[in-house]
Design an enzyme around this catalytic site. Structure first.
Site, PDB file in Angstrom:
ATOM      1  N   LYS A 191       0.845  -1.212   0.000  1.00 52.84           N
ATOM      2  CA  LYS A 191       0.000   0.000   0.000  1.00 52.84           C
ATOM      3  C   LYS A 191       0.874   1.253   0.000  1.00 52.84           C
ATOM      4  CE  LYS A 191      -3.843  -2.287   2.362  1.00 52.84           C
ATOM      5  NZ  LYS A 191      -4.619  -2.484   3.592  1.00 52.84           N
ATOM      6  N   GLN A 248      -4.533  -1.226   9.824  1.00 54.16           N
ATOM      7  CA  GLN A 248      -4.507  -2.560   9.218  1.00 54.16           C
ATOM      8  C   GLN A 248      -5.094  -3.587  10.191  1.00 54.16           C
ATOM      9  OE1 GLN A 248      -3.727  -3.125   6.062  1.00 54.16           O
ATOM     10  NE2 GLN A 248      -4.008  -5.329   6.158  1.00 54.16           N
ATOM     11  N   ASP A 306     -10.675   3.318   4.127  1.00 53.47           N
ATOM     12  CA  ASP A 306     -10.980   1.884   4.059  1.00 53.47           C
ATOM     13  C   ASP A 306     -12.491   1.656   3.929  1.00 53.47           C
ATOM     14  OD1 ASP A 306      -9.012  -0.079   3.997  1.00 53.47           O
ATOM     15  OD2 ASP A 306      -8.537   0.136   6.132  1.00 53.47           O
TER      16      ASP A 306
HETATM   17  N1  GUN Z   1      -7.081  -6.532   6.519  1.00 55.22           N
HETATM   18  C1  GUN Z   1      -7.474  -7.262   5.444  1.00 55.22           C
HETATM   19  N2  GUN Z   1      -7.932  -6.455   4.469  1.00 55.22           N
HETATM   20  C2  GUN Z   1      -7.847  -5.191   4.940  1.00 55.22           C
HETATM   21  C3  GUN Z   1      -8.179  -3.918   4.388  1.00 55.22           C
HETATM   22  O1  GUN Z   1      -8.671  -3.790   3.269  1.00 55.22           O
HETATM   23  N3  GUN Z   1      -7.932  -2.853   5.207  1.00 55.22           N
HETATM   24  C4  GUN Z   1      -7.431  -2.982   6.453  1.00 55.22           C
HETATM   25  N4  GUN Z   1      -7.264  -1.878   7.176  1.00 55.22           N
HETATM   26  N5  GUN Z   1      -7.123  -4.150   6.992  1.00 55.22           N
HETATM   27  C5  GUN Z   1      -7.330  -5.247   6.239  1.00 55.22           C
END
Ligand code: GUN
Length: 289
Positions: free
Chosen positions: A52, A96, A119
């Site tokens: 990311k 996350q 998100d």
């Molecule tokens: N854990 C698995 N997928 C995601 C996501 O799209 N965003 C976040 N913050 N955590 C995750």
């Protein structure tokens, strides 16, 4: 059978984001900034977050990673979120998931300012998305709808079956697929579903977000169906340097020949998920700059 190349589509859209970002910076003198909070050292989370951050650099965003050890307290995390909510230089941020067991994940999500919740996990964004108001839509469901649209797949009036009802993927995806834009008739399957095989075999578009390797077998797939595989289970492997291999939910070898379109793992939904986070961050910047 046509393979849906998520890497190729994501690359094209990424170039569009980079172009829009350049124009936005020229116009406003401000640069979008995405901050990620990462707790602990889970291998999957480490690699997702580092991708990311790399994506941000590629499209011209500023990226920032805030790390905590597993023993971080809920209060420390909530205090950091409060700081990011009030930091005008931060366009959007993510925490996350998953978080360690001693931290209330929902409380953490609800502490994020919905305007910075790129998100799309905050109940305000989920609620707005549900009734079709402008909102941040969570990355994987958004990536899948983009993948279908960019591949020129007709969705209107089709039977769409979603396997899985997680807050992050299955549930929001089932809502998006039922809305006017995608216009599908949607069925959600989960652990208590009876006749799973029959229901799936009736799907024009079958989307599996179960997290069980090879769960979707050829007898569950209708001839000519579109199959989207959201599974990314890390399986031990001697074939790769990292020692693991991402494995989808679909028994690709036996299912692929029956499909009109299918996504591979890796290289299908994954790159589109990462891309959607960039799109949401750009959207936040365009709104607030
Ligand atoms: N854990 C698995 N997928 C995601 C996501 O799209 N965003 C976040 N913050 N955590 C995750």
């Amino acid at each position: 059978m046509q393979l849906i190349d998520g890497n190729k589509i994501a690359k094209e859209i990424k170039a569009e984001i980079a172009e829009s970002t350049k124009k936005l910076i020229e116009k406003t003198g401000k640069t979008p900034k995405l901050t990620a909070i990462l707790v602990g050292h889970d291998g999957g989370s480490e690699s997702y977050v580092s991708f990311k951050m790399k994506d941000c650099q590629e499209v011209g965003f500023i990226s920032d990673l805030i790390r905590f050890e597993d023993d971080v307290t809920e209060k420390e995390l909530l205090d950091t979120i409060e700081k990011l909510n009030n930091d005008a230089s931060v366009t959007g941020f993510i925490v996350q998931l998953p978080l360690p067991k001693h931290i209330n994940e929902q409380k953490v999500i609800e502490a994020i300012n919905p305007e910075k919740d790129v998100d799309g996990f905050h109940p305000t964004n989920v609620g707005k998305m549900t009734i079709g108001l402008p909102s941040f839509v969570s990355a994987t469901p958004m990536g899948i709808t983009l993948l279908l649209k960019r591949s020129g797949i007709e969705t209107s009036g089709k039977n769409c079956v979603v396997i899985g009802r997680s807050n992050i993927v299955g549930r929001p995806l089932s809502i998006l697929m039922s809305q006017k834009e995608m216009n599908c008739t949607v069925t959600v399957c989960h652990s208590a579903t009876k006749n799973m095989k029959e229901i799936c075999a009736n799907a024009d578009i079958l989307i599996s977000a179960m997290g069980k390797p090879n769960f979707v077998t050829a007898d569950m797939v209708k001839e000519g169906a579109v199959v989207i595989d959201v599974g990314t289970t890390r399986m031990p492997s001697t074939e790769t340097k990292s020692g693991f291999k991402l494995t989808g939910d679909v028994d690709f070898k036996n299912v692929a020949d029956k499909c009109s379109y299918i996504t591979p793992v890796p290289g299908g939904v994954g790159p589109m998920t990462r891309l959607s986070l960039l799109l949401n961050t750009l959207k936040a910047a365009e709104k607030t700059f």
